[in-house]
Scaffold this active site. Structure first.
Site, PDB file in Angstrom:
ATOM      1  N   THR A 140       0.828  -1.213   0.000  1.00 41.75           N
ATOM      2  CA  THR A 140       0.000   0.000   0.000  1.00 41.75           C
ATOM      3  C   THR A 140       0.859   1.258   0.000  1.00 41.75           C
ATOM      4  OG1 THR A 140      -1.460   1.293   1.434  1.00 41.75           O
ATOM      5  CG2 THR A 140      -0.131  -0.350   2.532  1.00 41.75           C
ATOM      6  N   LYS A 169       2.310  -3.288   7.405  1.00 40.24           N
ATOM      7  CA  LYS A 169       2.507  -3.508   5.965  1.00 40.24           C
ATOM      8  C   LYS A 169       3.950  -3.174   5.567  1.00 40.24           C
ATOM      9  CE  LYS A 169      -0.232  -4.445   3.172  1.00 40.24           C
ATOM     10  NZ  LYS A 169      -0.681  -5.786   2.660  1.00 40.24           N
TER      11      LYS A 169
END
Ligand code: NAD
Ligand code: DAU
Length: 370
Positions: A140, A169
């Site tokens: 992301t 992430k």
């Protein structure tokens, strides 16, 4: 015939990707591994479950035995890791789950793939992998942190995550890159901006707003609504992932985004006017409405307490994927938002299914005291 292991294939982007490649490649084998958390629903892929090219396994990506068994039973060419805890607000409430799934889960997938994909060693003792295999980590833009009023994230922007979600992430991205450096694993990472489109779980801004408008409920806008997100239609993201699998240079990161920055408040206002217009123009959409049409107006907007550590602005520079792989976003936002709203108006049963049960409790907890 290529064989895909798609984790998180019952979620928003994963399911759209499954549908995209089933349509594009007649000869293909897909194995979906998904633990069907609150965000994953078999109803999302029900039309695909009878397809002989597809198998579904309910399992957690942190479960070593489950993942190993898949590799023992089936040859896997590509592992595309969509599975994650994906909602920033939930990561603020329960960070540990995000670390378990997003970091340890990714490492478990990498380690298992490494073992099964290793074909031997070269003359320098470096691992050699089976021809054509690849691990693609779906990451992301949030790993880059927050932008000010100007500038863009490139692949060289230092990682500076600011929420438990984005930190998990970013950690996963570092582990993927570490496997590439240390073991020579064939990997790619894609870092995409905010997606929107069909099957988006109604805890995220756009589907939540659509749901609340149809119910005549307040539309919670965090802070003053001036935060900026860079929106991309989910099919364009799927296309990018497909292109990176086919042509991405090994070990490389590719940013994906369509230069479509919008303030949250503008997204909300546009969604209100579009929902109202579509219902006024199409009498068959009236059945989706649980309030009087006159109630669909900007009085529904309510400014609520801001998200802690709310990133101000995301904006992707997609030059690399465009120049190297020829990717360009095809769906203009003006068209994508209409397609999306139509999909929700026509798929109220899906919304009802996925928001029964725990969703009500979550909504009350999240918004009750804002
Ligand atoms: P989602 O929450 O809609 O779906 C996640 C899926 O993963 C669900 O089907 C869920 O059941 C499954 N899952 C969760 N934990 C699991 C576990 N431990 N084991 C197995 N399955 C598990 O998420 P999404 O929006 O489709 O996002 C998919 C991926 O894309 C995520 O990795 C996310 O970080 C990334 N991403 C999302 C966006 C976006 O705008 N939605 C943008 C960029 C990147
Ligand atoms: O940028 C990519 C990321 O986009 C993905 O990595 C995440 O998985 C995905 O959830 C999304 O994160 P955001 O936090 O940007 O998405 P969300 O839909 O939660 O929020 C979008 C913006 O809208 C954000 O600025 C917060 C705001 N918002 C959100 C909700 C749910 C509101 O104002 N009100 C709300 O009720």
């Amino acid at each position: 015939m290529k064989s895909y292991l798609i984790t998180g294939g019952a979620g928003f982007i994963g399911s759209n990707f499954v549908k995209y490649i089933l349509e594009k490649y007649p000869e293909i084998r897909i194995l979906i591994l998904d633990d069907l958390t609150y965000a994953g629903n078999l109803g999302t892929i029900s039309e695909n479950l009878n397809d002989p090219r597809l198998k579904f396994v309910k399992a957690n990506i942190t479960d070593n035995t489950a993942v190993r068994t898949i590799f023992e039973k089936d040859r896997i060419d590509y592992l595309i890791n969509f599975a994650a805890e994906s909602h920033v607000d939930r990561s603020i409430e329960n960070p540990q789950l995000f670390l378990e799934t997003n970091i340890l889960g990714t490492q478990n997938l990498l380690e298992t793939a490494r073992k099964f994909w290793t074909a031997g060693k070269d003359e320098n003792g470096r691992p050699v992998y089976h021809e054509g295999v690849k691990f693609l980590q779906v990451s992301t833009d949030e790993v880059y942190g927050s932008l000010g009023e100007t500038g863009y994230f490139t692949e060289n922007t230092p990682l500076s995550p600011r929420s438990p979600y984005s930190a998990s992430k970013a950690a996963a991205d570092f582990i993927v890159l570490a496997y590439a450096e240390t073991y020579g694993m064939p990997v790619n990472i894609t870092r995409c901006s905010n997606n929107y489109g069909p099957y988006h779980f109604p805890e995220k801004l756009i589907p939540l707003i659509i749901k609340n408008i149809l119910e005549g409920e307040k539309l919670p806008v965090y802070g003053d609504g001036s935060n900026v997100r860079d929106w991309l239609f989910v099919e364009d993201h799927c296309k990018a992932i497909d292109m990176v699998i086919a042509g991405g240079k090994l070990g490389q990161v590719y940013n994906v985004g369509g230069h479509n920055e919008m303030k949250n408040i503008d997204i909300v206002k546009l969604t209100i006017s579009t929902v109202r217009r579509l219902i006024e123009e199409n009498s068959e959409y009236r059945s989706a409405l649980k309030t009087d049409i006159e109630n669909i107006n900007e009085n529904l907007i309510t400014f609520v307490k801001d998200r802690p550590g709310h990133d101000l602005r995301y904006a992707i520079d997609p030059t690399k994927i465009t120049d190297e792989l020829g990717w360009i976003p095809e769906t203009r936002f003006a068209d994508g938002i209409v397609k999306t709203i139509r999909w929700y108006l026509e798929n109220q049963d899906w919304v009802k299914d996925v928001t029964s049960g725990d969703y009500q409790k979550y909504y009350e907890q999240m918004y009750g005291n804002r």
